[in-house]
Design a protein around this motif. Sequence first.
Motif, short mmCIF file in Angstrom:
data_model
loop_
_atom_site.label_atom_id
_atom_site.label_comp_id
_atom_site.label_asym_id
_atom_site.label_seq_id
_atom_site.Cartn_x
_atom_site.Cartn_y
_atom_site.Cartn_z
N ILE A 1 -7.57 21.64 -0.36
CA ILE A 1 -7.89 22.69 0.60
C ILE A 1 -9.22 22.39 1.28
O ILE A 1 -9.38 22.52 2.49
CB ILE A 1 -7.94 24.07 -0.11
N SER A 2 -10.19 21.96 0.48
CA SER A 2 -11.51 21.64 1.03
C SER A 2 -11.41 20.49 2.02
O SER A 2 -12.00 20.53 3.11
CB SER A 2 -12.49 21.30 -0.09
N GLY A 3 -10.66 19.44 1.66
CA GLY A 3 -10.51 18.31 2.58
C GLY A 3 -9.90 18.74 3.90
O GLY A 3 -10.32 18.26 4.97
N PHE A 4 -8.94 19.62 3.86
CA PHE A 4 -8.28 20.13 5.07
C PHE A 4 -9.28 20.91 5.92
O PHE A 4 -9.44 20.65 7.12
CB PHE A 4 -7.11 21.03 4.66
N LEU A 5 -9.97 21.87 5.30
CA LEU A 5 -10.86 22.75 6.06
C LEU A 5 -12.10 22.02 6.58
O LEU A 5 -12.54 22.25 7.71
CB LEU A 5 -11.28 23.94 5.20
N ILE A 6 -12.67 21.15 5.76
CA ILE A 6 -13.90 20.47 6.16
C ILE A 6 -13.62 19.44 7.25
O ILE A 6 -14.41 19.26 8.18
CB ILE A 6 -14.57 19.81 4.94
N THR A 7 -12.48 18.77 7.15
CA THR A 7 -12.09 17.87 8.24
C THR A 7 -11.90 18.64 9.54
O THR A 7 -12.34 18.20 10.61
CB THR A 7 -10.78 17.14 7.87
N GLN A 8 -11.26 19.78 9.45
CA GLN A 8 -11.06 20.63 10.62
C GLN A 8 -12.40 21.06 11.22
O GLN A 8 -12.58 21.05 12.45
CB GLN A 8 -10.25 21.85 10.22
N SER A 9 -13.35 21.40 10.36
CA SER A 9 -14.67 21.81 10.83
C SER A 9 -15.37 20.68 11.58
O SER A 9 -15.94 20.88 12.66
CB SER A 9 -15.54 22.27 9.65
N TRP A 10 -15.32 19.46 11.01
CA TRP A 10 -15.97 18.31 11.65
C TRP A 10 -15.30 18.00 12.99
O TRP A 10 -15.98 17.75 13.98
CB TRP A 10 -15.94 17.09 10.75
N PRO A 14 -18.22 17.91 15.88
CA PRO A 14 -18.72 16.72 15.19
C PRO A 14 -20.21 16.45 15.43
O PRO A 14 -20.59 15.33 15.78
CB PRO A 14 -17.84 15.60 15.76
N ARG A 15 -21.01 17.46 15.25
CA ARG A 15 -22.47 17.29 15.35
C ARG A 15 -23.04 17.35 13.94
O ARG A 15 -22.90 18.36 13.24
CB ARG A 15 -23.08 18.37 16.24
N THR A 16 -23.73 16.29 13.54
CA THR A 16 -24.11 16.12 12.14
C THR A 16 -24.96 17.26 11.60
O THR A 16 -24.68 17.82 10.53
CB THR A 16 -24.85 14.78 11.95
#
Length: 259
Positions: A1-10, A14-16
């Motif tokens: 779930i985290s991988g899905f949501l965090i990828t979506q956020s980035w 995509p600003r560091t």
Amino acid sequence: ISGFLITQSWCNDPRTLQYLYKRLLRLWPALFLVTLLSVFVLGPIETNLTLDEYWQSPQTWGYFRNVIFSIRHELPGVFSNSPYPKAVNGSLRTIPIEFKWYIMIILLGLIGFFKRPVGLWLVMVILIYIVFWKHNGPYENTRKWFAELGIFFMAGCLIQRYQYYWRPRILKVSLVLSLAAMAFLAVGQIYPAVILVLPMVSIIFGTASWAGINQAGRWGDPSYGLYIYALPLQQFWVSQLGIETGFTTLLVISLTSIT
């Protein structure tokens, strides 16, 4: 779930610096609060030492290293007689791993892997090699948790990047994954079967529209709250009610207390 949501956020932004700010805002305030409550409320109530001994112990103040993701599980004299002795909040052990994968998302984004997802498959293959071939994964006493949990995180990343493909074909994709998982089960490989099925099932249910449940997010992040507060509460109530306290009772008490 985290991988899905965090990828979506980035991918959405995509600003560091902004990305890191959002990640810390999600993790840190609740981590700080649960650490504070553990040291100043739970510890003094539960310790079998005198209060002078408790406050003078370096272990008490060392527990604050949790807020910088250097996880400490014990407070002096706390939960010494628990079925899970001395573990004030063992769940916190995965937070540094989680944060490292947040950093990995930045690296993967900067080298362009989210625009060319074949790079994500390369990362997944490397993780599978490390876990199942080099270190024999979940069947070893010494497990490589960053890589092992990273497989699930990367599964979430891939599911997010390929959702344009699987969403219109959700039944077919689910059937293929289920058949593959059954094939692994047939030869006694339970863990690969779980990896094939669990991430997709979690994302399908987690992104579905549910009447009533959809409103839960208005009050914050209940899943993170459950994760970060449940074990200290369960340890506390076991110490108060006795070690024979059952799972259902603990679940209800923890949910009620957190709510």
